[in-house]
Scaffold this active site. Structure first.
Site, PDB file in Angstrom:
ATOM      1  N   THR B  70       0.831  -1.212   0.000  1.00 28.98           N
ATOM      2  CA  THR B  70       0.000   0.000   0.000  1.00 28.98           C
ATOM      3  C   THR B  70       0.865   1.262   0.000  1.00 28.98           C
ATOM      4  OG1 THR B  70      -1.900  -1.069   1.029  1.00 28.98           O
ATOM      5  CG2 THR B  70      -1.642   1.301   1.435  1.00 28.98           C
ATOM      6  N   ALA B 195       5.198  -8.162  -0.220  1.00 28.14           N
ATOM      7  CA  ALA B 195       5.820  -9.461   0.080  1.00 28.14           C
ATOM      8  C   ALA B 195       4.880 -10.454   0.734  1.00 28.14           C
ATOM      9  CB  ALA B 195       7.043  -9.248   0.972  1.00 28.14           C
ATOM     10  N   CYS B 320     -22.409  -6.625   2.741  1.00 27.86           N
ATOM     11  CA  CYS B 320     -22.578  -6.878   4.172  1.00 27.86           C
ATOM     12  C   CYS B 320     -21.282  -7.319   4.831  1.00 27.86           C
ATOM     13  CB  CYS B 320     -23.661  -7.924   4.381  1.00 27.86           C
ATOM     14  SG  CYS B 320     -23.440  -9.375   3.347  1.00 27.86           S
TER      15      CYS B 320
END
Lengths: 463, 463
Positions: B70, B195, B320
């Site tokens: 990220t 990784a 949900c």
């Protein structure tokens, strides 16, 4: 072999190793998932957060795990500044903060944000009143380290936190160097720390934001860690970090007393064993394991190499040991000598014999480096000296630290008392080290003047 | 117990574990230091960088280690956009990128940067021509995943890279899901990976920036990792990450063939075993280990729980099961059913028996959930139905997925062919699932109209 650089990184604590191994099997899954492997990872993460929060003295939901202390600082400062944007953009930092804080301040300044850098005294400490004076109606955030990473001086955090609190300004405390020893006292608002400073693994920082502090995380959104630290949690390492923090805290009083005695020995004996040394940092209000000194007429890089060859791993704030070839900003802010600078930071398990061996080896190593450089006792000299009666000019342009100071020391006796020496130099360290030399040797530093190349540093012989 | 969520996180590879343990002792020190412990750490870091670069197919000095996939994406996009600021600010992403890419795009848009989101077909793939059409003279960067993380569809990265290269626009490839299998083909400019998707530890991402690509790292300056990834390197984990990447690559062909056979089994048999199922994603151009399907009239969260109880760990893109109560953006972009969604992503070591057991358990689990929810076969129904002859109105406002679709399915037989059913619903998933249901059942989706609360979804009975 003796590793004396715990302030950079500590070897992995046995408890950290054990916790890491155990959680490699239990904590590899995504803690956001609902299945059993995810729930197990979540339980480990929650338990680590509770343990870390207890050591910090905060609520678990006030603490998130960041990828490093540096990232915790970057996120903490950016989020706190953005959260208080309506109040203003003024940022206060001390001049001796860690580079992660100062680099955050630089980015803020480049973006048009006003920054006040609070000066320190010769021991490296800020005064609470200087923070009080720096506060403005548009101050969004103030930052202060709990203790300095290069010289070990403890800062008056509780007092500064009280002053900030009274003004309604949040204080961010970089507790990287002190959290292993004790919680940070006082009414601070944000806190950051780094696990590999206390024997935890690398890859784990702490960012604490007290409830009620306005905080707007910057950068792309991410659901993890309350939106304050993006990316998959570094889970086995987080568990190891929390476990080792508990472990070092359990022995903190005992370890601190031992290390304080050992660093006190170095503080007291180095000036007696090595001529022309300045021990820097506060002798009393300081971290237990750090002692820093600078040796006149010595090149820091050679000193590091020679100590490494003798089996000692230490660090240095000398200009020749930094990639930018400028002396440590901490030593510069303190106005102390930067040449031949050595920081000794002892891990808790340091053996007394190793300290004694260091003290027995150091004088010879320093003398050897000085001899090679032709320090003042010898007669060799390469700088051009121009004699104008009572005003000598030494041309040390193009010469690196510690040569300009060595050349100054060699000729100061050649002018009459009241006469001056002008040292021409273009090495950054000279700006710091020539005044520091004057202070150490009781000579008068008259000031700096522009010169054709570099600057002219003017010194008047007083004695 | 069977862990079928390798696309979220893979259990630690034995080679990663071994490398991690070995480097805990050798790789804890600061690799920027000059003493022996630092030099040892530097050697480990350099070796890991070389190994990872070889697996990626780039030069070691083009690759840095970030704290997560990220963070690698966040830094990569921000740096590439800033580096091309003079050209323009236009950013191209596909609609099915990982959230780290889409969140980066959101931040850019919020800052006034134009963003084009390239649509995908019903299989989840972009077409190279849609990237060609999206390119503009002010395009700074295009992003495309190598393969989709939710449905496994491979993207035409090499073709898109060629188109971008011809236009002088850098392409960033998020290779998180595919790097374990092979290098990314084509003339891409930037690449990111994570990784813990290939059995490495968490806390390690890769960011590759090809030589010649303009790149301006954002955020506070930091000397580590070429200034592209701030903070102390997560060293033992980096060594483990590189070692396990080599190890999985060595067996990639063999493992891929095995997994492809297993997922093919699931793709082929689930629709035969479970009524009213849509298998999504490209059947051919896909990752070997991922298969995704959606079950009509099923609540994804209950399905996850029941599968967990039966010993299977899977994930879901149903609304949900997300904290935002909106269906997965990937399924939405594909226009496929999102209710009762299950992603099965098999780790390389998956046993054939576990897959067979999954296939034997699934039909009963789905039937059980449907029974509890009163799916169309049963007569129970809680929604108010208003009969206007050939135009029924079903009020499912306040009811969650999959109820609106269940209520629609129950009454469609009550209107004559050519008649309509208006479903009133305020659940986000209905917007996706009612058209998807029409597509699956061969009914006509007329469209959505505003209603007092939520929307009215109009369906015409065709058969």
């Amino acid at each position: 072999m003796a590793y004396f650089d715990a302030a950079s990184a500590a070897p992995l604590h046995p408890v950290a190793r054990q916790a890491l191994l155990a959680s490699l099997d239990e904590g590899w899954a995504d803690p956001a998932r609902l299945y059993r492997e995810g729930r197990r990872a979540r339980m480990l993460l929650d338990a680590a957060r509770e343990a870390a929060a207890e050591a910090v003295g905060c609520r678990p939901d006030e603490l998130v795990f960041a990828p490093s202390g540096t990232r915790a600082v970057h996120s903490g400062i950016a989020g706190a500044l953005a959260g208080r944007r309506r109040v203003g953009r003024h940022l206060i930092v001390s001049a001796v903060e860690h580079s992660s804080v100062l680099h955050s301040a630089e980015v803020h300044r480049a973006d048009g944000g006003p920054v006040t850098e609070v000066a320190v005294d010769r021991a490296g400490a800020v005064s609470p009143s200087s923070y009080a004076e720096a506060l403005r109606p548009d101050t969004a955030l103030a930052c202060l380290q709990s203790a300095n990473h290069e010289v070990g001086t403890a800062q008056p955090v509780a007092e500064v936190a009280g002053i900030c609190r009274a003004a309604g300004v949040p204080l961010l405390v970089d507790a990287a160097q002190s959290l292993a020893w004790a919680p940070v006292e006082g009414d601070w608002s944000l806190l950051t720390a780094s696990a590999h400073k206390w024997g935890g693994p690398s890859g784990v920082g702490l960012l604490v934001v007290r409830k009620g502090v306005r905080f707007a995380p910057q950068g792309p959104a991410d659901e993890r860690e309350s939106g304050r630290a993006a990316g998959f949690e570094n889970l086995p390492a987080i568990v190891a970090a929390a476990a080792s923090l508990r472990a070092v805290r359990a022995r903190a009083a005992e370890d601190a007393a031992r290390l304080r005695e050992l660093t006190e020995r170095i503080r007291a004996r180095v000036p007696r064993l090595v001529p022309e040394v300045e021990v820097v940092g506060d002798p009393e209000r300081r971290l237990p394991g750090i002692v820093t000194f600078s040796c006149l007429y010595v090149d820091g890089e050679t000193l590091l190499h020679e100590l490494d060859r003798a089996g000692f791993s230490v660090s240095s704030g000398s200009s020749c040991t930094s990639s930018t070839l400028t002396p440590s900003h901490v030593l510069r802010a303190m106005g102390v000598l930067s040449e031949g600078n050595i920081r000794v930071s002892l891990p808790p398990e340091t053996a007394e014999e190793d300290v004694e061996r260091f003290l027995s080896v150091l004088p010879g190593v320093v003398a050897g480096v000085r001899e090679k450089l032709g320090a003042p006792v010898s007669a060799a000299g390469a700088a051009a000296v121009e004699d104008r009666g009572d005003a000598l000019v030494v041309d040390a342009v193009g010469r690196r630290c510690p040569i300009p100071v060595i050349e100054l020391a060699k000729v100061i006796g050649d002018v009459p008392v009241g006469g001056t020496v002008r040292v021409l130099a273009d090495d950054e360290a000279a700006r710091l080290d020539i005044p520091a030399w004057c202070e150490m040797r009781g000579q008068e530093y008259v000031g700096e003047e522009p010169a054709d190349r570099g600057s002219a540093y003017v010194v008047r012989r007083v004695s």
